[in-house]
Design a protein around this motif. Sequence first.
Motif, PDB file in Angstrom:
ATOM      1  N   ASP A   1       0.537  -1.224   0.129  1.00  0.00           N
ATOM      2  CA  ASP A   1      -0.398   0.016   0.202  1.00  0.00           C
ATOM      3  C   ASP A   1       1.031   1.186  -0.102  1.00  0.00           C
ATOM      4  O   ASP A   1       0.483   1.862   0.463  1.00  0.00           O
ATOM      5  N   ALA A   2       1.761   1.492  -0.710  1.00  0.00           N
ATOM      6  CA  ALA A   2       3.425   2.464  -1.079  1.00  0.00           C
ATOM      7  C   ALA A   2       2.299   3.470  -1.635  1.00  0.00           C
ATOM      8  O   ALA A   2       1.328   3.461  -2.059  1.00  0.00           O
ATOM      9  N   HIS A   3       2.658   4.501  -0.975  1.00  0.00           N
ATOM     10  CA  HIS A   3       2.222   5.998  -1.417  1.00  0.00           C
ATOM     11  C   HIS A   3       1.604   6.142  -2.655  1.00  0.00           C
ATOM     12  O   HIS A   3       1.097   6.440  -2.939  1.00  0.00           O
ATOM     13  N   LEU A   4       3.125   6.245  -3.330  1.00  0.00           N
ATOM     14  CA  LEU A   4       3.715   5.613  -4.678  1.00  0.00           C
ATOM     15  C   LEU A   4       4.527   4.770  -5.175  1.00  0.00           C
ATOM     16  O   LEU A   4       5.621   4.622  -4.530  1.00  0.00           O
ATOM     17  N   ARG A   5       3.829   4.476  -6.188  1.00  0.00           N
ATOM     18  CA  ARG A   5       4.261   2.261  -6.840  1.00  0.00           C
ATOM     19  C   ARG A   5       4.636   2.434  -8.551  1.00  0.00           C
ATOM     20  O   ARG A   5       2.800   2.602  -8.597  1.00  0.00           O
ATOM     21  N   PHE A   6       5.194   2.176  -8.646  1.00  0.00           N
ATOM     22  CA  PHE A   6       4.805   1.976 -10.321  1.00  0.00           C
ATOM     23  C   PHE A   6       5.952   0.592 -10.532  1.00  0.00           C
ATOM     24  O   PHE A   6       6.993   0.980 -10.191  1.00  0.00           O
ATOM     25  N   ILE A   7       5.177  -0.406 -11.380  1.00  0.00           N
ATOM     26  CA  ILE A   7       6.049  -1.073 -11.531  1.00  0.00           C
ATOM     27  C   ILE A   7       6.002  -0.812 -13.306  1.00  0.00           C
ATOM     28  O   ILE A   7       4.718  -0.907 -14.102  1.00  0.00           O
ATOM     29  N   GLY A   8       7.223  -1.222 -13.861  1.00  0.00           N
ATOM     30  CA  GLY A   8       7.132  -1.145 -15.825  1.00  0.00           C
ATOM     31  C   GLY A   8       8.294  -1.759 -16.003  1.00  0.00           C
ATOM     32  O   GLY A   8       9.036  -2.124 -15.709  1.00  0.00           O
ATOM     33  N   ARG A   9       7.966  -1.283 -17.442  1.00  0.00           N
ATOM     34  CA  ARG A   9       9.876  -1.607 -18.401  1.00  0.00           C
ATOM     35  C   ARG A   9      10.132  -0.387 -18.234  1.00  0.00           C
ATOM     36  O   ARG A   9       9.649   1.038 -18.760  1.00  0.00           O
ATOM     37  N   LEU A  10      11.754  -0.183 -18.632  1.00  0.00           N
ATOM     38  CA  LEU A  10      11.962   0.612 -19.689  1.00  0.00           C
ATOM     39  C   LEU A  10      11.814   1.615 -20.823  1.00  0.00           C
ATOM     40  O   LEU A  10      11.405   2.742 -21.274  1.00  0.00           O
ATOM     41  N   GLU A  11      10.810   0.775 -21.728  1.00  0.00           N
ATOM     42  CA  GLU A  11      10.663   1.124 -22.786  1.00  0.00           C
ATOM     43  C   GLU A  11       9.246   1.955 -22.409  1.00  0.00           C
ATOM     44  O   GLU A  11       8.212   2.515 -23.503  1.00  0.00           O
ATOM     45  N   ASP A  12       8.534   1.808 -21.121  1.00  0.00           N
ATOM     46  CA  ASP A  12       7.595   2.448 -21.044  1.00  0.00           C
ATOM     47  C   ASP A  12       7.643   3.647 -19.835  1.00  0.00           C
ATOM     48  O   ASP A  12       6.338   5.030 -20.016  1.00  0.00           O
ATOM     49  N   GLY A  13       8.959   3.796 -20.508  1.00  0.00           N
ATOM     50  CA  GLY A  13       9.442   5.387 -20.401  1.00  0.00           C
ATOM     51  C   GLY A  13       8.598   6.454 -21.104  1.00  0.00           C
ATOM     52  O   GLY A  13       8.368   6.622 -21.815  1.00  0.00           O
ATOM     53  N   ARG A  14       8.719   8.087 -20.141  1.00  0.00           N
ATOM     54  CA  ARG A  14       8.148   8.954 -21.177  1.00  0.00           C
ATOM     55  C   ARG A  14       9.621   9.874 -20.926  1.00  0.00           C
ATOM     56  O   ARG A  14      10.258   9.889 -20.192  1.00  0.00           O
ATOM     57  N   GLY A  15       8.997  11.251 -21.255  1.00  0.00           N
ATOM     58  CA  GLY A  15      10.086  12.593 -21.705  1.00  0.00           C
ATOM     59  C   GLY A  15       9.991  12.985 -20.512  1.00  0.00           C
ATOM     60  O   GLY A  15       8.769  12.570 -20.095  1.00  0.00           O
ATOM     61  N   TYR A  16      10.770  13.760 -20.136  1.00  0.00           N
ATOM     62  CA  TYR A  16      10.755  14.447 -18.981  1.00  0.00           C
ATOM     63  C   TYR A  16       9.346  15.953 -18.425  1.00  0.00           C
ATOM     64  O   TYR A  16       8.910  16.257 -18.016  1.00  0.00           O
ATOM     65  N   TRP A  17      10.056  15.795 -20.623  1.00  0.00           N
ATOM     66  CA  TRP A  17       9.068  17.559 -20.403  1.00  0.00           C
ATOM     67  C   TRP A  17       7.445  16.650 -20.557  1.00  0.00           C
ATOM     68  O   TRP A  17       6.690  17.793 -20.753  1.00  0.00           O
ATOM     69  N   GLU A  18       7.653  15.327 -21.288  1.00  0.00           N
ATOM     70  CA  GLU A  18       6.186  15.152 -21.493  1.00  0.00           C
ATOM     71  C   GLU A  18       4.431  15.748 -21.335  1.00  0.00           C
ATOM     72  O   GLU A  18       5.029  15.136 -19.716  1.00  0.00           O
ATOM     73  N   GLY A  19       4.301  16.136 -21.409  1.00  0.00           N
ATOM     74  CA  GLY A  19       2.717  16.782 -20.711  1.00  0.00           C
ATOM     75  C   GLY A  19       3.200  17.906 -20.002  1.00  0.00           C
ATOM     76  O   GLY A  19       2.060  18.536 -18.908  1.00  0.00           O
ATOM     77  N   GLU A  20       4.007  18.514 -20.054  1.00  0.00           N
ATOM     78  CA  GLU A  20       4.326  19.593 -19.053  1.00  0.00           C
ATOM     79  C   GLU A  20       4.152  20.822 -19.640  1.00  0.00           C
ATOM     80  O   GLU A  20       3.630  21.906 -18.934  1.00  0.00           O
ATOM     81  N   GLU A  21       3.560  21.223 -20.613  1.00  0.00           N
ATOM     82  CA  GLU A  21       3.064  22.389 -20.979  1.00  0.00           C
ATOM     83  C   GLU A  21       1.636  21.986 -21.757  1.00  0.00           C
ATOM     84  O   GLU A  21       0.801  23.926 -21.389  1.00  0.00           O
TER      85      GLU A  21
END
Length: 167
Positions: free
Chosen positions: A146-166
Amino acid sequence: MSKPVVHLDETEGFPMGPEGSERFGATVAPLGKALGLTGIGAQLTTVGPGKRAYPFHNHLGNDELFVILEGEGVYRFGDQEIPVRAGSVCGAPKGGPETAHQLRNTGATPLRYIAVSTMQDPDICEYPDSGKFAAFAIAPGKGFQDAHLRFIGRLEDGRGYWEGEEA
C-alpha cells in the motif's frame, strides 16, 4: 504498540504471492514494526516446498540479509545458485543485477527464514528475469503493498521528462 521482544511462535503472518501460483507463495509475519524499529525492517518468511516468496530482484537503495531457521533451499544470487540450510546467513547488498537475489525452497518441508533490510525510502527494484522495475515510496503508506507511490513497468514504458508539462 511496539514491544522489546517478539516470540516467533506467536507471530501472525499473512499470505504473499499470487493466488493459486505453482511458483510463488509464502506467509510473511512482520517483525520490525512490532519491535518499534524504524530504520531496519524484518519479517519471518515461510515458504512451502518448491516455492519462492518473491521474484528474482535487486534493490538500488536497500541492503537485505536472510537468516535461515529451518528447511533447505537454493539462494540465487546474481549468476550463482548456492545451497542453503538452517544456520545459513545470506547477504544481498544494494546494487545492480549482479546482486539480484531469491530464495527457493528445494526441500520437502517449509523453508523458514528471517529477512532483515535497511529501510531507505524511496527505493527502486529491478527484476532481471522479466525486465521490469519498480519505483516506490512507502511513506506515508504502511508497506510495499500500500505504498504512497508505486510504479511497476519496463524502461520502454518511460516518458520524456518534459512530456505533458506544456498543457
